[in-house]
Design an enzyme around this catalytic site. Sequence first.
Site, PDB file in Angstrom:
ATOM      1  N   ASP A  15     -32.510  44.112  15.425  1.00  0.00           N
ATOM      2  CA  ASP A  15     -33.175  44.929  14.307  1.00  0.00           C
ATOM      3  C   ASP A  15     -33.656  46.233  14.727  1.00  0.00           C
ATOM      4  O   ASP A  15     -34.188  46.266  15.916  1.00  0.00           O
ATOM      5  CB  ASP A  15     -34.421  44.045  13.785  1.00  0.00           C
ATOM      6  CG  ASP A  15     -35.081  44.150  12.714  1.00  0.00           C
ATOM      7  OD1 ASP A  15     -34.957  45.326  12.445  1.00  0.00           O
ATOM      8  OD2 ASP A  15     -35.410  43.363  11.832  1.00  0.00           O
ATOM      9  N   ASP A  73     -30.419  41.479  11.774  1.00  0.00           N
ATOM     10  CA  ASP A  73     -30.739  41.949  10.468  1.00  0.00           C
ATOM     11  C   ASP A  73     -29.783  42.809   9.745  1.00  0.00           C
ATOM     12  O   ASP A  73     -28.681  43.404  10.193  1.00  0.00           O
ATOM     13  CB  ASP A  73     -31.863  43.124  10.904  1.00  0.00           C
ATOM     14  CG  ASP A  73     -32.526  43.745   9.712  1.00  0.00           C
ATOM     15  OD1 ASP A  73     -33.034  43.041   8.607  1.00  0.00           O
ATOM     16  OD2 ASP A  73     -32.786  44.985   9.621  1.00  0.00           O
ATOM     17  N   ASP A  97      13.820  -2.269  33.344  1.00  0.00           N
ATOM     18  CA  ASP A  97      14.375  -0.975  33.770  1.00  0.00           C
ATOM     19  C   ASP A  97      15.571  -1.118  32.858  1.00  0.00           C
ATOM     20  O   ASP A  97      16.451  -2.054  32.896  1.00  0.00           O
ATOM     21  CB  ASP A  97      14.680  -1.021  34.998  1.00  0.00           C
ATOM     22  CG  ASP A  97      15.222   0.193  35.638  1.00  0.00           C
ATOM     23  OD1 ASP A  97      14.477   0.876  36.111  1.00  0.00           O
ATOM     24  OD2 ASP A  97      16.389   0.434  35.555  1.00  0.00           O
ATOM     25  N   ASN A 127      22.574   9.027  29.358  1.00  0.00           N
ATOM     26  CA  ASN A 127      22.574  10.160  29.203  1.00  0.00           C
ATOM     27  C   ASN A 127      23.561  11.339  29.264  1.00  0.00           C
ATOM     28  O   ASN A 127      23.842  12.104  28.457  1.00  0.00           O
ATOM     29  CB  ASN A 127      21.171  10.822  30.005  1.00  0.00           C
ATOM     30  CG  ASN A 127      19.835  10.418  29.784  1.00  0.00           C
ATOM     31  OD1 ASN A 127      19.500  10.501  28.564  1.00  0.00           O
ATOM     32  ND2 ASN A 127      18.942  10.276  30.653  1.00  0.00           N
ATOM     33  N   ASP A 152      16.490   9.785  24.795  1.00  0.00           N
ATOM     34  CA  ASP A 152      15.011   9.761  24.441  1.00  0.00           C
ATOM     35  C   ASP A 152      14.828   8.661  23.370  1.00  0.00           C
ATOM     36  O   ASP A 152      13.921   7.904  23.230  1.00  0.00           O
ATOM     37  CB  ASP A 152      14.488  11.011  23.812  1.00  0.00           C
ATOM     38  CG  ASP A 152      14.439  11.997  25.113  1.00  0.00           C
ATOM     39  OD1 ASP A 152      14.218  11.451  26.224  1.00  0.00           O
ATOM     40  OD2 ASP A 152      14.056  13.200  24.657  1.00  0.00           O
ATOM     41  N   GLU A 175      13.196   5.569  32.859  1.00  0.00           N
ATOM     42  CA  GLU A 175      13.546   4.408  31.972  1.00  0.00           C
ATOM     43  C   GLU A 175      12.796   3.136  32.319  1.00  0.00           C
ATOM     44  O   GLU A 175      13.270   1.850  32.048  1.00  0.00           O
ATOM     45  CB  GLU A 175      15.048   4.246  32.108  1.00  0.00           C
ATOM     46  CG  GLU A 175      15.529   3.671  33.630  1.00  0.00           C
ATOM     47  CD  GLU A 175      15.931   4.867  34.345  1.00  0.00           C
ATOM     48  OE1 GLU A 175      16.768   4.919  35.107  1.00  0.00           O
ATOM     49  OE2 GLU A 175      15.171   5.871  34.045  1.00  0.00           O
TER      50      GLU A 175
END
Length: 457
Positions: free
Chosen positions: A9, A53, A330, A338, A347, A373
């Site tokens: 202020d 303010d 497993d 893959n 995936d 896996e």
Amino acid sequence: MTARVLIVDDMLANLKLLEARLVAEYFTVQTASSGADALEICRQDLPDVILLDVMMPGMDGFEVCQRLKSDFRTQHIPIVMVTALDHPSDLLKALESGADDFLTKPVDDLALITRVRNLARLKLLTDEMLMRASTEQQMGYPAMLGEDVAITGCDGRVLMVEDREGAATRIVEALQSDNDVVHMVDPAHALLVAPSGDFDLLIVSLNLQNADGLRLCSQLRSLDRTRHLPIMMIVEPGEEARLHRGLDMGVNDYVMRPVNPSELLARVRTQVKRKRYTDYLRSRLEQTVEMAVLDPLTALHNRRYLSSHLETLFEESAERGRPLSVLLIDVDHFKVINDTHGHDAGDDVLRELALRLRRNIRGIDLACRLGGEEFVVVMPDTGLESAYLVGERLRQCIAAAPFIAGAQNKAVNVTASMGVAALEYEEDTPELILKRADQALYCAKRDGRNRVVGDAA
């Protein structure tokens, strides 16, 4: 609670008056006589709450507020605009500039302390969440810091409890252009509806004619579903003692009669916005907890969760003399999958295998992905023979139907080898049971794969 408050202020008398009021309530106070000084203080030492303010030479409060809210380091500091202006457009301009609340001059002591304490609590929550967010980033989780989260106080769902028809009509008219307002006369009915109504705010008259408004507030604060629901009270002049009791039990805000429609609308927007923001932070915390214990690919629990939870299950089974079995799984020739079909296909196989696991185990069983896996299922109240049958059912389920995987949606034949072990000896530990299951899994792979082998130790 206490907090560090910065008062800004250009009038020395105003600074000293506000400082004396806050110091008397054990707040730590700093002062600044200009917007530039305030910005410099915030850069060096972040306060918990700022009283700002509006009318200051050079840089007014609106500009200071906008600058603080646009700076990442200071945008989470709650700001209370202190102004002699009471025109609706001025109040809205304060909120649009980023202010979290406002006080009109001359400042009422109760209003001052109430607003500062509430905002200090909000800042404490925000600081904690930002600290967690920083930790998340260091651990590699998606960042919350710096996110541009569009949270507004508009279109709120408000539950209002008022048993005087004229007063209720005026409040609904003030709010309905910006909110969905549900008006109720009976607090008992409101107590039943509030937990399941997905409300952003409760407005309750403190001086209901046929009930105790404070009783309703206390009951809602005691319920899990409404513990964090913001509550605003409408108070008659002269009811300061009861207002104090309401604030002590956790009421968030209040307005005095006769109600100023613009002030009411602005305060409702502030409470709705604050509630949505805290809901967002709470949701992020829940997501972080999930991310800490869930595998992101399969949504099964991860090794970290297994390590702690298996110990608990083991101790409970050992103390009660109940069986406990572990099944290690497993995927056979996963590297070939893959190499032949690509890692995306791999995936997909792991995700589908996780789904088949969930469909073939009980709700009390714990399924986890150990990594790569390899998976594990912990089965309470299950002996070795029963666990072997579960493993055989899972093996058949995996081998029975091809997995649809990869961008080309190719059908991939998948099999899995499994090893089973159970809690059998006094000297058993979770580590020993897992080791025996791993040895059984090794035998399953050695003997031709696509089979279940029970621990014979």
